[in-house]
Structures are given as C-alpha cells and as structure tokens.
Scaffold this active site. Structure first.
Site, PDB file in Angstrom:
ATOM      1  N   HIS A 185      -2.643   7.484   2.473  1.00 21.35           N
ATOM      2  CA  HIS A 185      -3.140   6.224   1.897  1.00 21.35           C
ATOM      3  C   HIS A 185      -4.508   5.921   2.495  1.00 21.35           C
ATOM      4  O   HIS A 185      -4.677   5.919   3.714  1.00 21.35           O
ATOM      5  CB  HIS A 185      -2.156   5.092   2.186  1.00 21.35           C
ATOM      6  CG  HIS A 185      -2.750   3.743   1.931  1.00 21.35           C
ATOM      7  ND1 HIS A 185      -3.288   3.402   0.713  1.00 21.35           N
ATOM      8  CD2 HIS A 185      -2.900   2.672   2.731  1.00 21.35           C
ATOM      9  CE1 HIS A 185      -3.747   2.161   0.783  1.00 21.35           C
ATOM     10  NE2 HIS A 185      -3.531   1.689   1.997  1.00 21.35           N
ATOM     11  N   CYS A 195       0.816  -1.227   0.000  1.00 22.95           N
ATOM     12  CA  CYS A 195       0.000   0.000   0.000  1.00 22.95           C
ATOM     13  C   CYS A 195       0.846   1.272   0.000  1.00 22.95           C
ATOM     14  O   CYS A 195       0.317   2.367  -0.207  1.00 22.95           O
ATOM     15  CB  CYS A 195      -0.963   0.001   1.176  1.00 22.95           C
ATOM     16  SG  CYS A 195      -2.229  -1.272   1.039  1.00 22.95           S
ATOM     17  N   ASN A 238     -10.104   0.696   0.118  1.00 25.64           N
ATOM     18  CA  ASN A 238      -8.647   0.715   0.039  1.00 25.64           C
ATOM     19  C   ASN A 238      -8.235   0.139  -1.313  1.00 25.64           C
ATOM     20  O   ASN A 238      -8.466  -1.032  -1.583  1.00 25.64           O
ATOM     21  CB  ASN A 238      -8.083  -0.129   1.193  1.00 25.64           C
ATOM     22  CG  ASN A 238      -6.559  -0.181   1.200  1.00 25.64           C
ATOM     23  OD1 ASN A 238      -5.907   0.188   0.225  1.00 25.64           O
ATOM     24  ND2 ASN A 238      -5.992  -0.652   2.297  1.00 25.64           N
TER      25      ASN A 238
END
Lengths: 331, 79
Positions: free
Chosen positions: A252, A110, A282
């Site tokens: 993020h 990520c 996400n």
C-alpha cells in the site's frame, strides 16, 4: 475452484496538484513533503466528481483487460462512498451495464483493496460467483482538512480494479493464500470522527472539524511496518515460499519510507519494491491496483514474477497475499 | 555485539554518516535524522538485535548515547 486474476485497470482524475502548489498554503516546502513521504504530486477530482465516477472508469478498464463484458459480482472497497447510504457499488454496476448483479461496498480503509481481493476470491472459491469485479476507489480530497499540513499533502484521489475468474490453483494469477488482521484498540489512530451514528446519536450538532480525516502519524508508521511485515511472512509461509522468492513487492502506497522499512524487515532488496507514490500519493483503497498497473505498464512487473502484496490502514486493518503475475495488462 | 556498535551500525545505514564518527555524545539532529528516521532506527534495531524499543521513548532520544541506553534497557528486560 480457485480465483484467478484475469484483468486489471486504473483511473486517475486528470488534475494534478504539485507539492509546490500546496507548500505556500501549508507553510511547508516541497522538500519537507518529499523527504518525509516520497510524494511529489497527487491527482485530485474536479468539483462534482466523486468516488463512483472514478470506480466506473477503473472498472470498465479492468473488464476490457479481462476481455469480459459481464461479471457476477461488483465489490467496491472505499472509505469515501458517494453517500452514507446506499452503497456505491450498485450504482457503479448499473453504469457499467451490469445491472442486476450482486454489488456491495467494503470498508477496510487503506487495506480495503486487499480485503476486497480476499472477499472476491472467497466468492469465486466458494462457488457463489463465477467472476468478480473488485474495485478500490477513494476521493480523500473530500475528507482532508486543507489547512492541516500533517495530512493534506499525503493523499490523492484515484481508482483501481481487477477482475477475478474461476480457474486452477496452478495457473499464474491464482490467489490461494491470504492473511488478514485487525486491531480495534487502534481505532482512534486513523479516523474521521464525525458524521456517523456515534456523533449523531449524541444530540450535539456536528463539529465541522470532526468531518475531517485525522491520523496519529508516529504510531501508524511503526504499526504499519510491523503488521505489513508480519502479515507478509505469514502469507509466504502458507505458500511454502520465502522473502527471497519475492520478485516484486507491491505494498500500500502510504509513504515511501514505510515501504522501504517493510522491505528492510523482510530482507527484500529495495530494487524489488514497486513505488508510484511520488506521482499519485496515498490513494487509499486504490493504491495497490494503481501501483500494479503502473508497474506492468513500465515493464517493472512481468508475467511469471512472484509478487507480494501487503496493505495497512485504519481500523486498524491489514492484510497480505502473493501470486505469480499472469499475462495481464491494463486496458 | 556491543550495543553501541550495533546502534551505530543502524544509524550509519539510515543517516549515511560513518559509524566510527557516531560517538555517544553526537546529537541525532546533527546527523540529519528527522522524527521518522528515529522510528526507522527503532525498527531496524528491533530486527537486528531482537529487542523492542518503545516508540515514544525513541522519539525523546537526543543523542546516540540516549539511544544506546534505551536499547540496553530493552536488552536487560529481555535477559
């Protein structure tokens, strides 16, 4: 020479899955998912669509946004490559009409986009490339256990991209400071355990469950907040700035509560925190460029804003950078 | 600052319940705190008081008093 952000684009597959659609299958309700994550829906690919397909769409839009039809390097940050081998980037480059340029993948989970941005900026600053297309693209729907309520609601598919060109440090969009870090002691906290050489060399057939994504949520929550906040402070210090200078914080998009907690640690007011996790969940390496595109499109992020970017993911790996937002809009 | 006052202040921010209603005997579950909220409280305490509280210990806390005791222990280790 300094790398300057010159174009941005993103792409979401059109099919949307709402919390309500997941709730029955997982035995949870919409509110349970929303209150813990901030997520209301996610986009997912249709059968047969993969990471490169999303990367090409985002990459083409970023090139158009930059007003370029060629770059020297294509970098794809992903943890869901089309194949274990070859890398996804060369095929993406060819499909974008950029065949022949340097193209490779980068895996920082990520934090992949942030690592990609740093690597692309370094290629420009080092004189190796005059321009770089950095794409973050992931199809997590391909690695999620559809019956695992602790992970299945959390992710969506998508891609985002930026173009970096050579410019001057004083220009808006200049990327002059990064902080990157990792901690392999936490490798087991976010993992797809099977499918790699570790499992294959053991001579034991793959356990189907080992092909799925797993995460230890509690440890990840605290670690993500701490490392994103520390990394942000480091990069602000390197730039001679403070959190009070931050007009927009684009972290993020893993969990709305992680983003608020990072802002709390930094004393960045909540109304400066950019969030689109409610609509896209996400999207791993795609999350920061997707959030930047949304913020520009809805007028939240304006040219001249001092914007802080920070990410955290499996590895563990994390990073941060900050820039003055240039007059760049998604194509 | 007294540890109870500091912890109650953080809990009030996270839960929306008035700090003066957060006596030591109050169950954390009864003020609507889920497991993530306890982590948020631990991070906020760490920032406000400059002491690190273990995640696992925080997850085991049942009452406001339990949390205060954990923070007191952490403060004693720092002192």
């Amino acid at each position: 020479m300094t790398a300057v952000l010159a174009g941005i684009g993103a792409w979401l597959p059109p099919t949307i899955v709402t919390n309500a659609e997941l709730a029955d299958r997982l035995g949870v309700d919409d509110q349970w998912i929303q209150s813990r994550t901030g997520i209301r829906q996610r986009h997912v690919v249709d059968p047969g669509v993969s990471t490169a397909d999303l990367a090409v769409e985002a990459g083409a839009r970023a090139l158009k946004s930059a007003g370029l039809d060629a770059v020297d390097t294509v970098l794809v940050a992903t943890t869901t490559p089309d194949h274990p081998m070859p890398a996804t980037a060369p095929g993406v480059a060819s499909r974008l009409g950029l065949g022949g340029v340097a193209a490779y993948d980068l895996n920082a989970v990520c934090a992949g986009f942030l690592y990609g941005l740093a690597t692309g900026a370094a290629l420009v600053t080092g004189g190796i490339a005059g321009s770089v297309l950095v794409i973050g693209a992931d199809v997590y729907s391909s690695i999620l256990d559809p019956a695992d309520r602790t992970t299945a609601p959390l992710f969506g598919d998508g891609a985002g991209a930026v173009v970096l060109r050579s410019g001057a440090a004083a220009e808006p969009g200049a990327l002059t400071a990064f902080d990157l870090g990792s901690d392999g002691e936490g490798a087991d906290l976010i993992t797809v355990p099977g499918g790699g050489a570790r499992q294959r060399s053991g001579g034991v057939p793959a356990d189907p469950a080992g092909m799925y994504f797993t995460m230890q949520g509690r440890q990840v929550f605290t670690s993500a907040v701490t490392h994103m906040a520390d990394s942000s402070r480091t990069v602000l210090t390197r730039l001679g700035r403070t959190a009070a200078d931050v007009d927009r914080f684009v972290g993020h998009q893993a969990n709305a509560r992680i983003l608020r907690a990072v802002a709390g640690q930094l004393d960045v007011p909540e109304d400066r925190v950019v969030m689109n996790i409610d609509r896209v969940a996400n999207t791993s390496a795609a999350s920061i460029p997707l959030a930047l595109c949304d913020a520009v499109t809805d007028g939240t992020l304006l040219p001249g804003h001092f914007v802080l970017l920070a990410a955290f993911g499996g590895g563990l790996a994390w990073g941060a950078t900050a820039l003055t937002w240039p007059a760049v809009t998604p194509a | 600052m007294n540890t109870h006052t500091a912890v109650a202040g953080v809990l009030a921010t996270v839960s929306g319940v008035d700090a003066d209603k957060l006596g030591p005997e109050v169950a954390l579950e009864s003020i609507g705190l889920d497991s993530l909220a306890l982590l948020e409280v631990a991070l906020a305490v760490q920032k406000d008081l400059g002491v690190a509280v273990d995640d696992g210990d925080v997850a085991g806390a049942r009452t406001v008093g339990d949390l205060v005791a954990l923070v007191d222990d952490a403060r004693a280790r720092v002192a």
